[in-house]
Design a protein around this motif. Structure first.
Motif, PDB file in Angstrom:
ATOM      1  N   SER A 158      -0.997   0.434   4.442  1.00 32.67           N
ATOM      2  CA  SER A 158       0.203   0.330   3.621  1.00 32.67           C
ATOM      3  C   SER A 158       0.377   1.643   2.864  1.00 32.67           C
ATOM      4  O   SER A 158      -0.557   2.449   2.759  1.00 32.67           O
ATOM      5  CB  SER A 158       0.096  -0.845   2.639  1.00 32.67           C
ATOM      6  OG  SER A 158      -0.980  -0.648   1.743  1.00 32.67           O
TER       7      SER A 158
ATOM      8  N   GLN B 201      -3.352  -2.430   1.658  1.00 34.28           N
ATOM      9  CA  GLN B 201      -3.392  -3.330   2.802  1.00 34.28           C
ATOM     10  C   GLN B 201      -3.636  -2.512   4.065  1.00 34.28           C
ATOM     11  O   GLN B 201      -3.260  -1.343   4.144  1.00 34.28           O
ATOM     12  CB  GLN B 201      -2.049  -4.054   2.967  1.00 34.28           C
ATOM     13  CG  GLN B 201      -1.662  -4.955   1.826  1.00 34.28           C
ATOM     14  CD  GLN B 201      -0.202  -5.363   1.952  1.00 34.28           C
ATOM     15  OE1 GLN B 201       0.692  -4.548   1.795  1.00 34.28           O
ATOM     16  NE2 GLN B 201       0.023  -6.626   2.261  1.00 34.28           N
TER      17      GLN B 201
ATOM     18  N   PHE C  96      -3.034  -3.124   8.239  1.00 32.97           N
ATOM     19  CA  PHE C  96      -2.453  -3.985   9.271  1.00 32.97           C
ATOM     20  C   PHE C  96      -3.086  -3.646  10.609  1.00 32.97           C
ATOM     21  O   PHE C  96      -3.367  -2.483  10.888  1.00 32.97           O
ATOM     22  CB  PHE C  96      -0.942  -3.769   9.360  1.00 32.97           C
ATOM     23  CG  PHE C  96      -0.231  -4.045   8.075  1.00 32.97           C
ATOM     24  CD1 PHE C  96       0.162  -5.331   7.743  1.00 32.97           C
ATOM     25  CD2 PHE C  96       0.035  -3.020   7.174  1.00 32.97           C
ATOM     26  CE1 PHE C  96       0.812  -5.601   6.552  1.00 32.97           C
ATOM     27  CE2 PHE C  96       0.690  -3.273   5.979  1.00 32.97           C
ATOM     28  CZ  PHE C  96       1.078  -4.564   5.668  1.00 32.97           C
TER      29      PHE C  96
ATOM     30  N   CYS D 230      -3.029  -8.803   8.453  1.00 34.74           N
ATOM     31  CA  CYS D 230      -3.055  -7.990   7.243  1.00 34.74           C
ATOM     32  C   CYS D 230      -4.404  -8.257   6.582  1.00 34.74           C
ATOM     33  O   CYS D 230      -4.768  -9.414   6.363  1.00 34.74           O
ATOM     34  CB  CYS D 230      -1.892  -8.388   6.344  1.00 34.74           C
ATOM     35  SG  CYS D 230      -1.818  -7.451   4.813  1.00 34.74           S
TER      36      CYS D 230
ATOM     37  N   SER E 212      -8.607 -11.742   6.635  1.00 35.53           N
ATOM     38  CA  SER E 212      -7.169 -11.673   6.826  1.00 35.53           C
ATOM     39  C   SER E 212      -6.472 -12.262   5.604  1.00 35.53           C
ATOM     40  O   SER E 212      -6.892 -13.291   5.086  1.00 35.53           O
ATOM     41  CB  SER E 212      -6.793 -12.453   8.086  1.00 35.53           C
ATOM     42  OG  SER E 212      -5.435 -12.305   8.372  1.00 35.53           O
TER      43      SER E 212
ATOM     44  N   ALA F 152       6.251  -7.071   4.449  1.00 35.97           N
ATOM     45  CA  ALA F 152       4.902  -6.507   4.506  1.00 35.97           C
ATOM     46  C   ALA F 152       3.920  -7.212   3.578  1.00 35.97           C
ATOM     47  O   ALA F 152       2.714  -7.060   3.737  1.00 35.97           O
ATOM     48  CB  ALA F 152       4.940  -5.016   4.192  1.00 35.97           C
ATOM     49  N   HIS F 153       4.402  -7.980   2.629  1.00 36.22           N
ATOM     50  CA  HIS F 153       3.500  -8.658   1.694  1.00 36.22           C
ATOM     51  C   HIS F 153       3.244 -10.107   2.079  1.00 36.22           C
ATOM     52  O   HIS F 153       2.137 -10.608   1.895  1.00 36.22           O
ATOM     53  CB  HIS F 153       4.044  -8.562   0.272  1.00 36.22           C
ATOM     54  CG  HIS F 153       4.207  -7.136  -0.167  1.00 36.22           C
ATOM     55  ND1 HIS F 153       3.152  -6.300  -0.425  1.00 36.22           N
ATOM     56  CD2 HIS F 153       5.323  -6.392  -0.340  1.00 36.22           C
ATOM     57  CE1 HIS F 153       3.596  -5.104  -0.753  1.00 36.22           C
ATOM     58  NE2 HIS F 153       4.910  -5.128  -0.705  1.00 36.22           N
TER      59      HIS F 153
ATOM     60  N   GLY G  42       4.354 -11.571   5.291  1.00 33.35           N
ATOM     61  CA  GLY G  42       4.290 -11.797   6.725  1.00 33.35           C
ATOM     62  C   GLY G  42       5.459 -12.580   7.276  1.00 33.35           C
ATOM     63  O   GLY G  42       5.500 -12.889   8.469  1.00 33.35           O
TER      64      GLY G  42
END
Length: 178
Positions: free
Chosen positions: A61, A66, A68, A78, A86, A126-127, A129
């Motif tokens: 990130s 984070q 990925f 993530c 995860s 992105a936080h 999903g």
């Protein structure tokens, strides 16, 4: 830095440069201290074994909080690197074939993924999903994908031997002025 038992498929530097993440055909993700390398303590986290198939891509990130990973098992994960677990719930699913690449929007709020299923799948929050857009369909399998520096466009490439550039659907005029 040795450790993977099969081909290394992806590498990503931590935003500050002091760590590097790697992924492999051995279905693992590893985090390395750049200065220590193969020395004692060089592997900071790993091997993380959660994917059921090759791990094709890793991406940090924007703030480094984070990590990925994208896999041939059709999922994105993530990671909480403190616990090597995860986060953001179960694996992110949405592709019908292996996920080959992920990219983050410049502001770090959206993640997009390219796949052998011929799509850039939606755009994920992105936080959390959660998917936030519909997939972009292509004629052939995709292997690479990235956002433009402004976040206004995405570029993808694959088996069709072309680079496709498209304007993202959620882009709006006020963002251009930032």
């Amino acid at each position: 830095m040795s450790g993977h038992e099969q081909v290394t498929l992806g590498i990503a530097y931590f935003p500050g440069g002091e760590r590097v993440a790697s992924c492999s055909n051995d279905k693992t993700v590893r985090i390395w201290d750049v200065e220590k390398g193969d020395q004692e303590g060089g592997e900071l986290v790993g091997p993380i074994k959660a994917h059921q198939s090759y791990v094709n891509c890793v991406r940090w990130s924007v703030d480094g909080g984070q990590l990925f990973s994208a896999s041939s098992d059709r999922t994105i994960r993530c990671w909480d690197l403190e616990r090597a677990e995860s986060i953001a719930g179960p694996p992110w699913r949405g592709h019908a074939d292996g996920v080959t690449a992920v990219s983050l929007s410049p502001n770090g709020t959206k993640l997009a993924s390219a796949s052998l299923d011929k799509t850039v799948n939606g755009f994920w929050d992105a936080h959390s999903g959660y998917p936030i857009e519909q997939p972009l369909q292509h004629e052939e399998q995709l292997y690479t994908f990235t956002f433009s520096p402004s976040g206004e466009f995405v570029a993808s490439g694959g088996n069709d031997q072309k680079v496709s550039i498209r304007r993202v659907l959620w882009w709006d005029e006020p963002q251009k002025k930032r």
